[in-house]
Design a protein around this motif. Sequence first.
Motif, PDB file in Angstrom:
ATOM      1  N   LYS A   1       0.776  -1.226  -0.128  1.00 36.68           N
ATOM      2  CA  LYS A   1      -0.058   0.316  -0.154  1.00 36.68           C
ATOM      3  C   LYS A   1       0.946   1.189   0.050  1.00 36.68           C
ATOM      4  O   LYS A   1       1.814   1.414   0.952  1.00 36.68           O
ATOM      5  CB  LYS A   1      -0.913   0.028   1.405  1.00 36.68           C
ATOM      6  N   PRO A   2       0.679   2.178  -0.897  1.00 35.46           N
ATOM      7  CA  PRO A   2       1.449   3.290  -0.953  1.00 35.46           C
ATOM      8  C   PRO A   2       1.087   4.304   0.163  1.00 35.46           C
ATOM      9  O   PRO A   2      -0.286   4.364   0.618  1.00 35.46           O
ATOM     10  CB  PRO A   2       1.091   4.009  -2.269  1.00 35.46           C
ATOM     11  N   PRO A   3       2.078   5.102   0.567  1.00 33.84           N
ATOM     12  CA  PRO A   3       1.588   6.250   1.624  1.00 33.84           C
ATOM     13  C   PRO A   3       1.041   7.380   1.017  1.00 33.84           C
ATOM     14  O   PRO A   3       1.046   7.403  -0.138  1.00 33.84           O
ATOM     15  CB  PRO A   3       3.091   6.566   1.897  1.00 33.84           C
ATOM     16  N   MET A   4      -0.052   7.699   1.833  1.00 35.91           N
ATOM     17  CA  MET A   4      -1.117   8.723   1.297  1.00 35.91           C
ATOM     18  C   MET A   4      -0.584  10.234   1.238  1.00 35.91           C
ATOM     19  O   MET A   4      -0.227  10.653   2.400  1.00 35.91           O
ATOM     20  CB  MET A   4      -2.226   8.407   2.122  1.00 35.91           C
ATOM     21  N   ILE A   5      -0.560  10.924   0.316  1.00 36.39           N
ATOM     22  CA  ILE A   5      -0.519  12.291   0.198  1.00 36.39           C
ATOM     23  C   ILE A   5      -1.133  13.081   1.159  1.00 36.39           C
ATOM     24  O   ILE A   5      -0.778  14.139   2.146  1.00 36.39           O
ATOM     25  CB  ILE A   5      -0.502  13.009  -1.249  1.00 36.39           C
ATOM     26  N   ALA A   6      -2.640  12.816   1.268  1.00 32.87           N
ATOM     27  CA  ALA A   6      -3.281  13.487   2.102  1.00 32.87           C
ATOM     28  C   ALA A   6      -3.093  13.316   3.659  1.00 32.87           C
ATOM     29  O   ALA A   6      -3.367  14.156   4.453  1.00 32.87           O
ATOM     30  CB  ALA A   6      -4.927  12.885   1.990  1.00 32.87           C
ATOM     31  N   GLU A   7      -2.726  11.975   4.105  1.00 35.85           N
ATOM     32  CA  GLU A   7      -2.208  11.796   5.362  1.00 35.85           C
ATOM     33  C   GLU A   7      -0.783  12.641   5.734  1.00 35.85           C
ATOM     34  O   GLU A   7      -0.685  13.104   6.847  1.00 35.85           O
ATOM     35  CB  GLU A   7      -2.183  10.289   5.623  1.00 35.85           C
TER      36      GLU A   7
END
Length: 224
Positions: A172-178
């Motif tokens: 799972k890629p890290p999320m920009i929004a987070e």
Amino acid sequence: MNRLRELSSQVMDVYQSLSEEFSAYQSSQSLNCVERCGACCNKPDIEVSPLEMLPLALHLFDIGQAEQVFDELESYSGFACKQYQRLSLDGTEGYCGIYEYRPGICRMFGAAGYKTKSGEATLSVCKPIKQAVPEKYAAALIAIQPQRSDVLEYPLVADIAANSTSHVVKSKPPMIAEGRQKLAQLDYELGEKLMPINDALRFVLEKILTLSFYAQDTDDGVAA
């Protein structure tokens, strides 16, 4: 000013965490930025929060360049990030002139996750990386799909997957929004609003220079 310096230190700590998290994912998927690519830096719609530019602004203040850069930004007619150093006339090749102090979005973008309108996680990969390693991009997309049938939504992914015998590791890629939220929660006044990158730097430089001016007046015994 002391509060801004403490806040800047917190921002740099988050930057370190984001750099490690996103770089680790991008390296694991072989989706690293193309060398000397300036596609992102040369875009007119890059937006950041003033908070993201605070470490750079304080650095400029400490080395005596805050007023100079503030004035340069006022008359700057270019639309790309002013800190971008071009190596080609069209700006497609270049490098970041403030790499140590680059904002959060620059540490996350390239290959990162975001949520669709339906709330599902998907992958955002910039065009140069897609073109450079299409098979790696396809594999990374496959790795985040909950079901193999979802791959059919992406023709390129389906074609490559059908001809690939490689083992796909779920990731799972890290999320920009987070990542943005981690920064914004440090200070909502400076971290919540997004604006063009050059405007954000000028905004926070003005704040620092104003605080410095009043601090000098106070030191001289003049009421602020």
